[in-house]
Design a protein around this motif. Structure first.
Motif, short mmCIF file in Angstrom:
data_model
loop_
_atom_site.label_atom_id
_atom_site.label_comp_id
_atom_site.label_asym_id
_atom_site.label_seq_id
_atom_site.Cartn_x
_atom_site.Cartn_y
_atom_site.Cartn_z
N TRP A 1 0.89 -1.15 0.00
CA TRP A 1 0.00 0.00 0.00
C TRP A 1 0.93 1.21 0.00
O TRP A 1 1.69 1.39 0.95
N TYR B 1 1.81 5.26 -0.01
CA TYR B 1 1.24 6.51 0.49
C TYR B 1 2.11 7.66 0.04
O TYR B 1 3.32 7.51 -0.09
N ARG C 1 4.53 9.31 3.40
CA ARG C 1 4.94 8.48 4.54
C ARG C 1 5.31 7.08 4.04
O ARG C 1 5.05 6.73 2.88
N ASP C 2 5.89 6.30 4.97
CA ASP C 2 6.39 4.98 4.58
C ASP C 2 5.26 4.09 4.06
O ASP C 2 4.15 4.09 4.60
N ASP C 3 5.56 3.32 3.03
CA ASP C 3 4.58 2.38 2.49
C ASP C 3 4.42 1.20 3.45
O ASP C 3 5.29 0.90 4.25
N ASP C 4 3.27 0.55 3.34
CA ASP C 4 3.06 -0.71 4.05
C ASP C 4 3.31 -1.85 3.07
O ASP C 4 2.80 -1.84 1.96
N LEU D 1 7.22 -6.64 5.51
CA LEU D 1 8.53 -6.74 4.88
C LEU D 1 9.30 -5.44 5.10
O LEU D 1 8.79 -4.36 4.79
N ALA D 2 10.49 -5.57 5.64
CA ALA D 2 11.35 -4.41 5.81
C ALA D 2 12.17 -4.24 4.54
O ALA D 2 12.76 -5.19 4.07
N ALA D 3 12.16 -3.06 3.98
CA ALA D 3 12.96 -2.83 2.79
C ALA D 3 13.38 -1.37 2.75
O ALA D 3 12.70 -0.50 3.29
N ASP D 4 14.50 -1.11 2.16
CA ASP D 4 14.97 0.25 1.96
C ASP D 4 14.52 0.65 0.55
O ASP D 4 15.04 0.15 -0.45
#
Lengths: 274, 419
Positions: A106, A108, A111-114, A128-131
């Motif tokens: 998702w 946005y 702000r940070d995506d989900d 999931l953690a990603a840069d």
């Protein structure tokens, strides 16, 4: 579905009309009033937000320096929400080791995506953690950000002028990230003045050396939207490239936003995943 | 034993024929996938007297057949995963029906019936509200992670009510976790020398395990509430007599919450569970686990293109520790009121994610024990990967959670070809 040929014809007509307009009424073309940021915003819309939704089958060929290939085959679904937010769902068909894996984002603005991933072997849904600007999407030369977009406001954009590109004319826009975290130090985009699709992008690292190059290798009109159905990202430094073919593309299919949920991660919607 | 092979092959053919040849099912449309896998594990710790003499913990050769089909309308789907196994250590063949289920449903619900693998919760190898059956011997011996989870024969009902979803899983036949029993893997027993017998709950409807999850998305976080009614799967209750120690599975209810979401450029996870030990509510029965509160907090973040770091703190706190202490039989080592755990996971990928080095560390600062798992994994092609790793366990006491597995330290290797 129109062909490349027709698109070129349309472009030609557009150019001809433009020329007539210039000859007949010596007013600046409306596009010239666009700022660099507006051009980038329209390019993002054309590249990542065409239509209200999209379904596509993607084949990614990951090709290393020695010519050895790996394949990723997936179905991608996308729906657009009000305010520019989007939801993506990806189902992996191949290779066997990642078959049935699903991935959801998702996105946005501001702000940070989900992001979620479903690991079929353990039947586990995880965040999931990603840069965004650095993490490779499934081992390809594309980053997560390349797949699902980057906030226009995250960079300062400068219009460097117009230049011929393939058979068209492109805006040349330079984008410099405002933060210090982004992988690239500078990006130069060639954006088609008619379709607003990026035709080429060059990513320079923070020392100023060319790092990655994106090219739209074939643009085709699908359901009325110009679409880069073949595209390549090349890592210039490492001699690795990723070629992506979009087929079975459809826009405005009436995808239900409710599909973009944990349910689909665990049990992909059969009607959409062919 | 070799004579079991015809039965295994026959079973496989039956499965295949039943799926591919059933009336109304076009064999062309049955998706056939799976893998061939070879998985060896070598004990690297010195055995103590009485331990199994074998050096090998695994000599596992298997084919997994993964058959599935979705009906034309997408309304019904079946899936099966069958492992055909040859254990090179014993020379025995076996068949493991890991999954066999049918799913049907509509817009607002679906139901999956049959043997299925169920996982929920937010921990990394730390399970608070996930009480579905686990095979801990698979993890300890060096099998791929997926074998930690065992299929449950369940009715899994899901309701999708817009912002909130409800999942209710009913498992009529309780299956406890698989734990080391000293045959191949060794673990601590307070009753050395006594053979283990098992007393499972009666096959009564009233003994159906029920696990419920209510979940949704709230303020950027995945939020879930859980309730479980069933039995202690691990550790089991232990009742010794002169001839044997009987493992039994006392009644257990668990209530919990979890959250997971994006936070500070990473992923924040939190989970809590209240374990209500129904048959030992006062904590005075030494053969049954005390009621507990379990908590978990974790954070994971990617750094640059190829590095991911994650850390967790978790704790299990006994709620009736003084009653536990007062009734602890002589000679049984006493546990602290709270066991604290710290875990860290470092994952570094190379060469466009075709190679990966990872390290998982789990330590308990107060129980003074640890589990270490470094692993190297390489995708040879899109279809094939190899993994080599080490499982190291240890502790200052032989009875702690990881200390008891000290003599199972192993070096494992897996190669898998997927199709």
């Amino acid at each position: 579905m129109l062909t490349t040929h027709t698109t070129r014809l349309a472009r030609g007509c557009g150019a001809l009309l433009g020329l007539l307009a210039v000859v007949a009424v010596p007013l600046p073309a409306p596009a010239q009033t666009l700022t660099a940021a507006q051009i980038i915003a329209r390019a993002q819309e054309a590249f990542l937000g065409a239509g209200d939704d999209m379904r596509a089958h993607l084949t990614m060929r990951l090709i290393n320096k020695g010519g050895k290939e790996r394949l990723r085959e997936m179905t991608m679904l996308r729906t657009d929400l009000e305010g520019g937010d989007q939801k993506y769902f990806i189902y992996f068909h191949r290779p066997g080791d990642v078959r049935d894996m699903t991935f959801m984002v998702w996105t946005y603005r501001g702000r940070d995506d989900d992001r979620w991933i479903f690991l079929p072997a353990v039947k586990m849904v995880r965040r999931l953690a990603a840069d965004d600007s650095r993490s490779s999407f499934v081992g390809s030369d594309f980053t997560y950000e390349d797949i699902s977009g980057r906030d226009v406001e995250a960079d300062t954009h400068t219009l460097r002028g117009e230049a011929p590109c393939d058979a068209a004319t492109c805006y040349v826009v330079e984008s410099v990230p405002l933060d210090g975290k982004t992988e690239y130090g500078r990006k130069v985009s060639w954006i088609d003045t008619v379709s607003f699709l990026p035709v080429k992008e060059e990513y320079y690292d923070r020392r100023g050396a060319l790092a990655r190059v994106y090219t739209a290798d074939e643009i085709r009109e699908v359901d009325g939207y110009p679409t880069a159905v073949r595209r390549t990202m090349t890592d210039v430094k490492r001699g690795h490239r990723t070629e992506v073919v979009f087929d079975d593309v459809a826009y405005d299919t009436g995808l239900d936003e409710g599909l973009f949920a944990e349910r689909s991660l665990r049990r992909p919607p059969a009607d959409w995943i062919k | 034993m070799a004579e079991r092979w015809p039965r295994v092959i026959a079973s496989a053919l039956v499965v295949f024929a039943a799926t591919a040849g059933a009336p109304g099912v076009d064999a062309q449309e049955v998706e056939i996938h799976g893998f061939v896998q070879v998985n060896y594990s070598l004990r690297v710790a010195d055995p103590a007297p009485g331990d199994p003499a074998d050096d090998f913990l695994l000599g596992d050769h298997r084919v997994q057949l993964d058959l599935g089909r979705t009906s034309g309308s997408g309304a019904v789907r079946f899936g099966t995963k069958v492992d055909l196994i040859h254990d090179a250590i014993t020379g025995e063949a076996d068949l493991d029906l890991r999954e066999a289920h049918v799913t049907f449903g509509g817009d607002r619900y679906d139901v999956t019936l049959g043997r299925q693998i169920l996982t929920w919760g937010v921990g990394d190898l730390v399970f608070v509200n996930d009480l579905f059956t686990k095979d801990w011997t698979a993890l300890i011996a060096g099998q791929p992670l997926q074998y930690l989870k065992v299929g449950s024969d369940a009715i899994n009902t899901n309701l999708y009510l817009g912002p909130v979803s409800v999942q209710v899983v009913a498992v009529p036949f309780f299956e406890p976790d698989v734990l080391p029993r000293g045959d191949r893997l060794v673990g601590y027993t307070p009753f050395p020398g006594l053979p283990v017998a098992e007393a499972r709950p009666d096959r009564r409807v009233g003994n159906t395990e029920v696990a419920t999850r209510v979940y949704g998305y709230l303020g950027g976080f995945d939020v879930a509430a859980y309730a479980y009614r069933g039995f202690w799967g691990s550790p089991p209750g232990m009742r010794p007599d002169a001839e044997r120690v009987t493992w039994f599975y006392p009644e257990l209810s668990v209530y919990g919450l979890s959250i997971q979401g994006a936070f500070a450029s990473g992923i924040l996870s939190g989970e809590v569970g209240f374990y209500d030990s129904q048959q030992d509510s006062g904590g005075r029965d030494p053969s049954i686990e005390n009621s507990q509160v379990r908590v978990l907090i974790g954070y994971q973040r990617a750094f640059g293109s190829d590095l991911t770091l994650g850390g967790q703190y978790s704790a299990e706190r006994m709620l009736d520790h003084s009653a536990y202490r007062a009734t602890l039989p002589a000679g049984v080592p006493e546990r602290d009121r709270t066991r604290h755990n710290l875990t860290a996971r470092v994952t570094r990928t190379f060469n466009y994610q075709t190679s990966q080095v990872s390290l998982f560390v789990w330590v308990s600062p107060n129980d003074k024990d640890f589990y270490l798992n470094p692993e190297f994994r390489h995708s040879v092609t899109d279809e094939a990967w190899v993994a080599v790793g080490v499982n190291l366990f240890g502790g200052s006491e032989p009875h702690t959670f990881f200390g008891q597995f000290d003599r199972n330290d192993n070096l494992y290797a897996t190669i898998r070809y997927s199709f």
